[in-house]
Write an enzyme that holds these catalytic residues in place. Structure first.
Site, PDB file in Angstrom:
ATOM      1  N   SER A  63      26.223 -24.280  -8.190  1.00 58.66           N
ATOM      2  CA  SER A  63      26.747 -22.936  -8.832  1.00 58.66           C
ATOM      3  C   SER A  63      28.096 -22.398  -8.533  1.00 58.66           C
ATOM      4  O   SER A  63      28.572 -21.670  -9.164  1.00 58.66           O
ATOM      5  CB  SER A  63      25.728 -21.800  -8.877  1.00 58.66           C
ATOM      6  N   LYS A  66      30.820 -22.946 -10.757  1.00 58.86           N
ATOM      7  CA  LYS A  66      30.950 -22.273 -11.949  1.00 58.86           C
ATOM      8  C   LYS A  66      32.365 -21.267 -12.127  1.00 58.86           C
ATOM      9  O   LYS A  66      32.701 -20.963 -13.150  1.00 58.86           O
ATOM     10  CB  LYS A  66      29.794 -21.387 -12.148  1.00 58.86           C
ATOM     11  N   TYR A 191      29.374 -30.531 -16.993  1.00 56.61           N
ATOM     12  CA  TYR A 191      28.699 -29.270 -16.061  1.00 56.61           C
ATOM     13  C   TYR A 191      28.045 -29.936 -14.942  1.00 56.61           C
ATOM     14  O   TYR A 191      28.181 -29.199 -13.627  1.00 56.61           O
ATOM     15  CB  TYR A 191      27.534 -28.558 -17.015  1.00 56.61           C
ATOM     16  N   TYR A 243      22.634 -14.069  -8.943  1.00 58.28           N
ATOM     17  CA  TYR A 243      21.736 -14.145 -10.023  1.00 58.28           C
ATOM     18  C   TYR A 243      20.759 -12.792  -9.791  1.00 58.28           C
ATOM     19  O   TYR A 243      21.143 -11.729  -9.757  1.00 58.28           O
ATOM     20  CB  TYR A 243      20.676 -15.614  -9.607  1.00 58.28           C
ATOM     21  N   VAL A 261      22.711 -23.765  -4.996  1.00 56.21           N
ATOM     22  CA  VAL A 261      21.711 -24.391  -4.432  1.00 56.21           C
ATOM     23  C   VAL A 261      22.013 -25.559  -3.639  1.00 56.21           C
ATOM     24  O   VAL A 261      20.985 -26.034  -2.886  1.00 56.21           O
ATOM     25  CB  VAL A 261      20.785 -25.215  -5.639  1.00 56.21           C
TER      26      VAL A 261
END
Ligand code: GLN
Length: 307
Positions: A63, A66, A191, A243, A261
């Site tokens: 992530s 991102k 992605y 998150y 992760v």
């Protein structure tokens, strides 16, 4: 360098916690990683890096990538196009949650840091083919981190692609909501490739230092990201980057950060330094347990809490 000793102490602090975490089990390549690994790097705004532990170990950004997708998508399309597909509000839900996507027909994902939002952002990344779109992400990642070795870990990519049922459900739901243009699978592949970009703590500390340095390379001052984009990204890191732990993290640590992760945490202490931690043993939020303790330790000892 002065940070050397502090990094050693931070590592010792982090090591006490790795046993309380577990490697990500839903992506087979991540499950294989050694949960006791721990690395830490600090990149000053002069570009000098101090690092220790497993700081040269490559791991997938997951992530954290991102951020790369978001910056590149904004550069290619502008704020308006990107934020017509994704919002800027925290959810308080898990990173892979899809509940809110179905609350209202046509509702866009809440923010670009959760999977749904990052997938919507990835769908904006330009290029005629998968290869072209991934090459643009890699070229940008290599520039940001000044590491020509940065590449996609295609084993991790294949592993995630084979079992990415939840992300596949998310993109299909968004497609039915009118948020995704074109076929879903090619966007999902972009992605997954982004998430599978492999880097080490030194690389990520450098990336963090660019964000901390208002978008300029810490070594030669070259502008790599426009200031308004850096400001947007850093604010989203504060509100959504960790998150469903983002609120507590802002309250207790107070540094714009992004976890993945794969075990990485990237923290950009504005005007101070870039920090990257690595430890594949994760807590229930999907954040590195040892990494979190190390960043907490550094924030405390160096007074990095921006609030
Ligand atoms: N590739 C991962 C996923 O989509 C990224 C999630 C994460 O790092 N939190 O599930």
């Amino acid at each position: 360098m002065e940070y050397k000793q502090l990094i050693g102490e931070a590592l010792a602090c982090g090591r006490r916690y790795t046993r309380y975490g577990k490697t990500a089990s839903y992506i087979s390549e991540l499950a294989k990683r050694d949960p006791s690994h721990l690395g830490l790097a600090i990149c000053g705004l002069d570009g000098k890096t101090a690092a220790a532990g497993d700081c040269d170990e490559y791991f997938t950004m997951q992530s954290i990538a991102k951020l790369i997708g978001l910056i590149l998508a904004i550069e290619q399309n502008g704020f308006d196009v990107v934020f017509s597909k994704v919002g800027m509000e925290p959810t308080g839900d898990a990173f892979n949650s899809m509940v809110r996507l179905d609350l209202l027909t046509g509702s866009k994902p809440f923010n670009p840091m959760i999977n749904a939002g990052a997938i919507a952002v990835a769908s904006c990344l330009r290029g005629a083919t998968f290869e072209e779109r991934v090459a643009a992400c890699l070229a940008f990642a290599r520039r940001l981190m000044r590491d020509p070795q940065i590449d996609v870990d295609y084993k991790a990519f294949a592993a995630e692609r084979a079992t990415g049922y939840k992300n596949r459900a998310i993109i299909n739901l968004m497609k039915s909501n009118g948020i995704i243009d074109g076929e879903v699978e090619p966007h999902l592949d972009v992605y997954f490739a982004l998430c599978s970009i492999s880097a080490n703590c030194r690389d990520l500390a450098r990336f963090a230092a660019v964000l901390a340095n208002n978008g300029c390379d810490p070594e030669d001052g070259e502008r790599l990201v426009p200031l308004p984009v850096v400001q947007r990204v850093r604010s989203l890191m504060v509100t959504c980057g960790m998150y469903d732990y983002s609120g507590e993290f802002a309250a207790t640590v107070g540094i714009p950060s992004k976890s993945g992760v794969g075990g990485g945490i990237l923290s950009a202490s504005i005007g101070r330094m870039g920090i990257a931690a690595f430890g594949p043993a994760l807590d229930t939020h999907g954040t590195s347990v040892g990494g979190l303790k190390m960043i907490e330790f550094l924030s405390d000892r160096l007074g990095l809490n921006m609030f």
